[in-house]
Scaffold this active site. Structure first.
Site, PDB file in Angstrom:
ATOM      1  N   CYS A   1       0.829  -1.207   0.000  1.00 54.76           N
ATOM      2  CA  CYS A   1       0.000   0.000   0.000  1.00 54.76           C
ATOM      3  C   CYS A   1       0.868   1.263   0.000  1.00 54.76           C
ATOM      4  CB  CYS A   1      -0.980  -0.041   1.169  1.00 54.76           C
ATOM      5  SG  CYS A   1      -2.377   1.111   0.956  1.00 54.76           S
TER       6      CYS A   1
ATOM      7  N   HIS B   1      -3.671  -4.991   0.708  1.00 54.92           N
ATOM      8  CA  HIS B   1      -3.219  -5.420   2.031  1.00 54.92           C
ATOM      9  C   HIS B   1      -3.231  -6.942   2.155  1.00 54.92           C
ATOM     10  CE1 HIS B   1      -2.735  -1.560   4.101  1.00 54.92           C
ATOM     11  NE2 HIS B   1      -3.624  -1.129   3.230  1.00 54.92           N
TER      12      HIS B   1
ATOM     13  N   GLU C   1      -1.662  -8.738   4.124  1.00 52.78           N
ATOM     14  CA  GLU C   1      -1.579  -9.188   5.529  1.00 52.78           C
ATOM     15  C   GLU C   1      -2.941  -9.511   6.119  1.00 52.78           C
ATOM     16  OE1 GLU C   1      -2.120  -4.693   5.921  1.00 52.78           O
ATOM     17  OE2 GLU C   1      -1.178  -6.116   4.519  1.00 52.78           O
TER      18      GLU C   1
END
Length: 267
Positions: free
Chosen positions: A137, A235, A237
């Site tokens: 990002c 993202h 994660e």
């Protein structure tokens, strides 16, 4: 550079399987950048704390790495960053436009120039030291600006066909260049979680765009030469199995680098 590998019998060996097959007892050390934020309550209210969401740490640990949190500080030398096996530039606020000679806009989020400068220097040192980099990002935007690229500064106003992704995590579809390391990890089409107010307008240096949203917004870049760089405008994660594949691709790049360094010279 494509890091997919083959088992002796000819089947694909990649990601975590490859890392586990090659790893010694030492896990790869991955630098994970963090910001600072004032604590809101308790005995230390008003004092700055080092802040990064736990998702990055968990994702790297699950991939088999050892995360090392790095907050803005004095510059790291090339020798110091070479002690890391990889670097993750994480998400956060908008970049400071003064860094590339533009003025502030009323729509900008509050910038963090100290963090911008530190992470830009850290990225450049990683490139010089041949340390693989994953940008996430804001981390992608740091990489693009460091290489001389440009950003859209207010989405979706700058690109009306792009969905509104600036207020909360939003699922979007991404088309991926088949001739890329990202495609090895995710295939040529994926649904990912985006949460960004700004985005890539153009790239420079040896970066190339390897994924786009249907609106045309670039959503991932890779380096065409030198050390491994993969950066995504979403993202991973928080993206479950597909997100895990992104972190595993970083570890695969680290393993490939280690294997290349240990190969004997031909002359």
């Amino acid at each position: 550079m494509n890091y997919a590998c083959r088992r002796p019998g000819g089947s694909d060996l990649r990601g975590k399987d490859y890392i586990m097959a090659q790893r010694t007892t030492r896990r790869p050390l991955i630098g994970v950048t963090a910001g600072t934020r004032a604590m809101m309550s308790g005995a230390w209210a008003g004092h700055d704390a080092v802040v990064v969401t736990e998702h990055y740490v968990r994702a790297l640990r699950e991939a088999g790495a050892r995360p090392v949190i790095i907050a803005p500080q004095d510059a790291w030398s090339d020798e110091e960053i070479a002690e890391l096996d990889g670097l993750v530039l994480t998400g956060g606020t908008d970049l400071d436009p003064a860094a590339w000679g533009e003025g502030a806009l009323a729509t900008d989020m509050t910038p963090d120039p100290e963090r911008d400068a530190f992470e830009t220097a850290l990225y450049r040192a990683a490139r010089r030291a041949d340390v693989p980099v994953l940008g996430i990002c804001r981390g992608l935007q740091i990489i693009v600006i460091a290489e001389g690229g440009e950003l859209h500064r207010h989405l979706p106003v700058d690109l009306p066909a792009h969905p509104f992704t600036g207020e909360s995590p939003t699922r979007v579809e991404v088309g991926i260049d088949a001739a890329s390391d990202l495609a090895v990890a995710l295939g040529t089409r994926a649904e990912v979680t985006a949460f960004h107010h700004q985005g890539v307008r153009g790239v420079a240096g040896d970066l190339r765009i390897v994924a786009r949203h249907d609106s045309g917004l670039p959503l991932a870049v890779e380096a065409e030469s030198g050390s491994s760089v993969l950066a995504v405008q979403w993202h991973p994660e928080i993206d479950g199995t597909d997100g895990a594949a992104i972190f595993e691709s970083l570890l695969t790049a680290i393993s490939h680098r280690a294997a290349s360094a240990s190969e004997p010279a031909l002359v």
